[in-house]
Design an enzyme around this catalytic site. Structure first.
Site, mmCIF file in Angstrom:
data_model
loop_
_atom_site.group_PDB
_atom_site.id
_atom_site.type_symbol
_atom_site.label_atom_id
_atom_site.label_comp_id
_atom_site.label_asym_id
_atom_site.label_seq_id
_atom_site.Cartn_x
_atom_site.Cartn_y
_atom_site.Cartn_z
ATOM 1 N N CYS A 61 33.667 35.509 47.929
ATOM 2 C CA CYS A 61 34.819 36.113 47.246
ATOM 3 C C CYS A 61 34.353 37.021 46.108
ATOM 4 C CB CYS A 61 35.750 35.019 46.722
ATOM 5 S SG CYS A 61 37.204 35.687 45.893
ATOM 6 N N CYS A 71 36.646 36.916 43.023
ATOM 7 C CA CYS A 71 36.474 35.723 42.187
ATOM 8 C C CYS A 71 35.158 35.791 41.409
ATOM 9 C CB CYS A 71 36.445 34.456 43.041
ATOM 10 S SG CYS A 71 37.541 34.462 44.448
ATOM 11 N N ASP A 72 34.083 36.226 42.053
ATOM 12 C CA ASP A 72 32.750 36.055 41.461
ATOM 13 C C ASP A 72 32.044 37.342 41.046
ATOM 14 O OD1 ASP A 72 33.068 33.345 41.911
ATOM 15 O OD2 ASP A 72 32.244 33.481 43.933
#
Ligand code: FAD
Ligand code: NAP
Length: 313
Positions: A133, A136-137
């Site tokens: 992701c 997300c990261d």
């Protein structure tokens, strides 16, 4: 006893819930193990949904869906479904908390999950430098170099997204040809922050107690090796359909599936079992697009409504 159980709260399930409740069906429950929204919420951007002309993140894109789809009485049961079985004219929905709900009709909208690459070090450093992701990261690698594995739409789009914050992105793919659509391949080739490494594979993900420290890649043809000192690796190698809920105690599936495990449906999203419907990425030959999943959800809901009226009214 509820009228309709919808398993999965992505675009297909939410749309099915909207159509069923707005169409006047009472006691419609959406079983979603997490927050509704589905896979697209992990995407950094979406720009191909008609009517939404601005490029927005998947999370922002799904926000109004949640508000709209619950407006007409759709109930959210935040639980994982472990199994769906047929019990006479009805269905038993078994939940992972040990409880059971009975339903007259069921729509399966469980979508898919990211595939693992099975590269050495993937499991060891999962969540510690190995990610699926970028939204997300990606932020963790601001001004750093990262690598992306895969040659499909997801890998290429997320590689482009990562260039917004990362110093450099290595795009590693096992073939010279990409599976992604030509326009995205063009964007990749024009992006000065992306170095394309093809035909290359990753032999090993290296790291220590702090997480990933680098990867060893090798050329498929020459076998020449190269070490990339990246602290982050994003793996986008496709995904499997989530059909575990259909597996019965004897190991057989509740309804017909194809060789890839996808649920077989007709044009009305009917499966081989009466009262059981499937919609979205989980069904056979799905084009795996939000607009198509939503369309499937609407069709499945209309078919389920027709079924409920003809069987139980
Ligand atoms: P999903 O979105 O997968 O939703 C399934 C839901 O079911 C999930 O929320 C899951 O938690 C839930 N679930 C599964 N099993 C259970 C269970 N046992 N019990 C309870 N809940 C369960 N498409 C586009 O059109 N445009 C794009 O730009 C685009 N970008 C993408 C970017 C990425 C990174 C990815 C991965 C996909 C992208 N797609 C895009 C594809 C799109 O996201 C999917 O086609 C779409 O989300 C499918 O919707 P769905 O409702 O069928 O399934
Ligand atoms: P995908 O299209 O299946 O692509 C997976 C990629 O990973 C392929 O290039 C594949 O290589 C490679 N791969 C598979 N296993 C591997 C392994 N073990 N090691 C190394 N590489 C491996 O998956 P996706 O990109 O996630 O897309 C899934 C679906 O969602 C597609 O239908 C896609 O069109 C859709 N989607 C659409 C959009 C959009 O419309 N904007 C965005 C994202 C996703 P090969 O090519 O050699 O097989």
């Amino acid at each position: 006893m509820i009228n309709l159980a919808i398993i999965g709260g992505g675009p297909a399930g939410l749309t099915a819930g909207l159509y069923a409740t707005r169409g006047g069906i009472k006691d419609v429950v959406l079983f979603e193990r997490g927050a509704p929204g589905g896979q697209i919420t992990s995407s950094s951007e979406i720009e191909n949904y008609p009517g939404v002309k601005d490029v927005v993140s998947g999370l922002e894109f799904m926000q109004p869906w949640q508000e709209q789809c619950f407006r007409f009485g759709l109930e959210h049961n935040m639980n994982e479904v472990s199994k769906v079985s047929k019990n006479g004219d009805f269905f038993d929905i078994f939940l992972s908390d040990g409880s059971k709900v009975e339903a007259r009709a069921v729509i399966i909208c469980t979508g898919g999950s990211p595939k693992k690459s099975n590269i050495k070090g993937e499991s060891e450093f999962w969540g510690q430098g190995v990610s699926t992701c970028a939204t997300c990261d990606g932020f963790f690698y601001k001004n750093k170099e990262v690598a992306v594995l895969g040659g499909g739409d997801t890998a290429l789009e997320e590689a482009i997204y990562l260039t917004r914050m990362c110093k450099k992105v290595y795009l590693i793919h096992r073939r010279n040809e990409f599976r992604a659509v030509p326009i995205t391949v063009k964007h990749i080739k024009e992006n000065p922050k992306i170095e394309i490494l093809t035909p290359m594979i990753i032999d090993e993900i290296k790291g220590d107690s702090s997480g990933v420290t680098g990867i060893i890649v090798s050329d498929v043809n020459t076998k020449e090796k190269r070490e990339l000192n990246v602290p982050g690796l994003f793996i986008f190698v496709g995904y499997d359909v989530n059909t575990q809920v259909l597996r019965q105690d004897d190991g057989k599936m509740l309804c017909d599936t194809n060789d890839l495990g996808q649920v077989k449906v007709d044009l009305n999203m009917k499966t081989s079992v009466k009262g059981l419907f499937a919609a979205g990425d989980v069904r056979e030959s799905a084009m795996k697009q939000v607009v198509i999943a939503a369309g499937d959800g609407a069709v499945a809901a209309l078919s389920a409504m027709e079924y409920l009226q003809s069987q139980f009214n």
